[in-house]
Design an enzyme around this catalytic site. Structure first.
Site, PDB file in Angstrom:
ATOM      1  N   TYR A   9     -49.861 -77.949  50.912  1.00 30.24           N
ATOM      2  CA  TYR A   9     -49.647 -77.696  52.342  1.00 30.24           C
ATOM      3  C   TYR A   9     -50.136 -78.830  53.246  1.00 30.24           C
ATOM      4  O   TYR A   9     -49.600 -78.999  54.332  1.00 30.24           O
ATOM      5  CB  TYR A   9     -50.401 -76.427  52.791  1.00 30.24           C
ATOM      6  CG  TYR A   9     -49.867 -75.144  52.194  1.00 30.24           C
ATOM      7  CD1 TYR A   9     -48.805 -74.473  52.797  1.00 30.24           C
ATOM      8  CD2 TYR A   9     -50.422 -74.605  51.031  1.00 30.24           C
ATOM      9  CE1 TYR A   9     -48.315 -73.290  52.261  1.00 30.24           C
ATOM     10  CE2 TYR A   9     -49.928 -73.423  50.492  1.00 30.24           C
ATOM     11  CZ  TYR A   9     -48.883 -72.777  51.107  1.00 30.24           C
ATOM     12  OH  TYR A   9     -48.396 -71.610  50.576  1.00 30.24           O
ATOM     13  N   GLU A  37     -46.874 -73.148  45.141  1.00 29.72           N
ATOM     14  CA  GLU A  37     -46.690 -72.788  46.556  1.00 29.72           C
ATOM     15  C   GLU A  37     -46.371 -74.023  47.361  1.00 29.72           C
ATOM     16  O   GLU A  37     -46.963 -75.089  47.132  1.00 29.72           O
ATOM     17  CB  GLU A  37     -47.965 -72.167  47.157  1.00 29.72           C
ATOM     18  CG  GLU A  37     -48.228 -70.756  46.766  1.00 29.72           C
ATOM     19  CD  GLU A  37     -49.449 -70.180  47.474  1.00 29.72           C
ATOM     20  OE1 GLU A  37     -49.676 -70.498  48.652  1.00 29.72           O
ATOM     21  OE2 GLU A  37     -50.179 -69.420  46.810  1.00 29.72           O
ATOM     22  N   TRP A  45     -43.321 -70.745  49.058  1.00 30.53           N
ATOM     23  CA  TRP A  45     -44.142 -69.719  49.697  1.00 30.53           C
ATOM     24  C   TRP A  45     -43.531 -69.430  51.054  1.00 30.53           C
ATOM     25  O   TRP A  45     -43.557 -70.297  51.900  1.00 30.53           O
ATOM     26  CB  TRP A  45     -45.598 -70.172  49.878  1.00 30.53           C
ATOM     27  CG  TRP A  45     -46.400 -69.047  50.487  1.00 30.53           C
ATOM     28  CD1 TRP A  45     -46.564 -68.780  51.816  1.00 30.53           C
ATOM     29  CD2 TRP A  45     -47.086 -68.001  49.779  1.00 30.53           C
ATOM     30  NE1 TRP A  45     -47.310 -67.636  51.973  1.00 30.53           N
ATOM     31  CE2 TRP A  45     -47.636 -67.141  50.750  1.00 30.53           C
ATOM     32  CE3 TRP A  45     -47.264 -67.712  48.421  1.00 30.53           C
ATOM     33  CZ2 TRP A  45     -48.378 -66.005  50.404  1.00 30.53           C
ATOM     34  CZ3 TRP A  45     -47.996 -66.595  48.088  1.00 30.53           C
ATOM     35  CH2 TRP A  45     -48.547 -65.757  49.079  1.00 30.53           C
ATOM     36  N   GLU A  68     -50.877 -62.913  56.749  1.00 30.87           N
ATOM     37  CA  GLU A  68     -51.488 -64.226  56.548  1.00 30.87           C
ATOM     38  C   GLU A  68     -53.006 -64.151  56.796  1.00 30.87           C
ATOM     39  O   GLU A  68     -53.539 -64.688  57.766  1.00 30.87           O
ATOM     40  CB  GLU A  68     -50.771 -65.246  57.445  1.00 30.87           C
ATOM     41  CG  GLU A  68     -51.291 -66.664  57.405  1.00 30.87           C
ATOM     42  CD  GLU A  68     -51.259 -67.339  56.037  1.00 30.87           C
ATOM     43  OE1 GLU A  68     -50.511 -66.891  55.144  1.00 30.87           O
ATOM     44  OE2 GLU A  68     -52.007 -68.304  55.865  1.00 30.87           O
TER      45      GLU A  68
HETATM   46  C1  BGC Z   1     -52.369 -69.083  49.871  1.00 33.43           C
HETATM   47  C2  BGC Z   1     -51.442 -68.023  50.427  1.00 33.43           C
HETATM   48  C3  BGC Z   1     -51.238 -68.261  51.905  1.00 33.43           C
HETATM   49  C4  BGC Z   1     -50.596 -69.616  52.083  1.00 33.43           C
HETATM   50  C5  BGC Z   1     -50.277 -69.982  53.524  1.00 33.43           C
HETATM   51  C6  BGC Z   1     -52.125 -70.461  50.393  1.00 33.43           C
HETATM   52  O1  BGC Z   1     -53.338 -71.080  50.661  1.00 33.43           O
HETATM   53  O2  BGC Z   1     -52.396 -69.035  48.483  1.00 33.43           O
HETATM   54  O3  BGC Z   1     -51.988 -66.774  50.148  1.00 33.43           O
HETATM   55  O4  BGC Z   1     -50.494 -67.257  52.516  1.00 33.43           O
HETATM   56  O5  BGC Z   1     -51.460 -70.609  51.596  1.00 33.43           O
HETATM   57  O6  BGC Z   1     -51.438 -70.125  54.245  1.00 33.43           O
END
Ligand code: BGC
Length: 385
Positions: free
Chosen positions: A251, A299, A337, A344
């Site tokens: 992310y 994810e 994801w 959240e």
């Molecule tokens: C987590 C998820 C979360 C996603 C978006 C990840 O850190 O595993 O549970 O919803 O990020 O924040």
């Protein structure tokens, strides 16, 4: 002519969810008092409808988690009704010909464990092992990949240092204990699942792309390297001998200014003001090459309620994943994801991460346009530029 990037044969195209975020009616966890998710998406009752959508979108894999507090609400008391429920859930995915990736612990803990210190108490290791042993005994015929723990460092830092997540503490000792106990628990569970049951076992690791804010500053370079080691490699180095594959949750990109300030350009940001930086996934994947394991992107996604950025987000991240594959990183799957909008954590229901929109009043699902784009990529196993 449009350029086409082929993905490897048998590449997994999936989406991810976690139990607390989607299922609903979980009152017995470390989150339930301060951050109740209520009925969430009622996925507990609507899983078939949700998997029908995943199937319609040509996904051949799905990642989800079991809710420990549901299955073992009191120490050693396993609920057969709930064990049966999850069996039906996994069977439904198998009937749809999907590979199943199961997370054993995705942030939530039964209250009876969190009240005794959760991950900071070493007793959790034997409890988690007992639970995992039961799970593998029950479901080994249905699960293709096991993830022991989701994002150990995120949980420990937000819970034990930042006071944002349960147990809302700032306590370095508990933080360090929690990391140590997660390393030990992972290893123990790996031994049970892999050695005794011959299953494939990995971790879902949140790795981030760190860069010095100023390439020419020795201080910024130093900080960036330290952050990279502590956040991205320390935990993996500890468990590397007990790991069949690496799950990557990507992310974040952080330009680090000495000592620890993050100074991103933030040219494109999501509804949560998180920077969109697709190239980062390439750097993070290249760094994982040293472990010489298969990698699944477990994810990757964004909060985007209007679905304005999601298509380009998916396309650009897949472009960089493909580039990493071309350069020798053994990436074998991508799980977006998330399949559906969901709860959240400390931010509630506002952020919309779903390929599928959920109307929280009616619980109606509607597929967002970007999901059809992703579906085409999955169907053709290739990305058209
Ligand atoms: C987590 C998820 C979360 C996603 C978006 C990840 O850190 O595993 O549970 O919803 O990020 O924040």
């Amino acid at each position: 002519m449009a350029k086409k990037l082929e993905f490897p044969d048998n590449f997994l195209w999936g989406a991810s969810t976690s139990s607390y975020q989607v299922e609903g009616n979980l009152e017995n966890t470390n989150w339930s008092d301060k951050f109740p998710a209520g009925r969430a998406c009622d996925h507990y009752h609507r899983y078939q409808e949700d998997f029908d959508i995943a199937d319609l979108l040509n996904l051949n894999a799905f990642r989800l988690s079991v809710e420990w507090s549901r299955i073992e609400p009191r120490p050693g008391e396993f609920k057969s009704k709930e064990i049966e429920h999850y069996r039906k859930v996994f069977e439904d995915l198998k009937e749809k010909n999907m590979k199943v990736m199961l997370t054993l612990n995705h942030f939530t803990l039964p209250k009876w464990i969190s009240e005794k210190g959760g991950w900071s108490n070493s007793k959790i290791i034997s409890h988690f092992s007992r639970f995992s042993k039961r799970m593998v005994g029950e479901y080994k015929d249905l699960i293709d990949f096991w993830i022991t723990i989701n994002e150990p460092l995120i949980f420990s830092s937000l819970g034990y240092l930042e006071k944002e997540w349960p147990p809302l503490k700032k306590d370095w000792i508990s933080f360090l204990k929690s990391i140590r106990n997660q390393v030990k628990a992972h290893k123990e569970v790996y031994n049970i699942l892999n050695q005794d049951y011959n299953q494939k076992v990995g971790i879902a690791k949140n790795n981030q792309c760190f860069e010095p804010f100023n390439e020419n500053s020795i201080f910024d370079r130093f900080s960036s390297r330290v952050a990279d080691f502590l956040w991205n490699r320390y935990f993996l180095n500890k468990i590397n001998g007990d790991l069949d594959f690496i799950g990557l949750n990507y992310y974040f990109h952080n330009k680090i200014k000495f000592p620890w300030k993050i100074r991103n350009e933030n040219k494109i940001t999501t509804d949560l003001n998180w920077e969109v930086y697709p190239e980062g996934i390439y750097h993070v994947l290249k760094e994982l090459k040293q472990y010489e394991k298969p990698v699944y992107v477990t994810e990757n996604g964004l909060a985007d309620s209007e679905d304005e950025l999601r298509k380009e987000f998916i396309k650009s991240h897949l472009y960089y994943i493909h580039k990493a594959i071309k350069e020798g990183v053994n990436v074998q799957g991508y799980f977006h994801w998330s399949l559906i909008d969901n709860f959240e954590w400390d931010k509630g229901f506002k952020p919309r991460f779903g390929l599928v929109k959920v109307n929280y009043d009616t619980l109606e699902r509607s597929i967002r346009p970007s999901a059809f784009y992703y579906s085409d990529v999955a169907k053709n196993n290739q990305l058209e530029l």
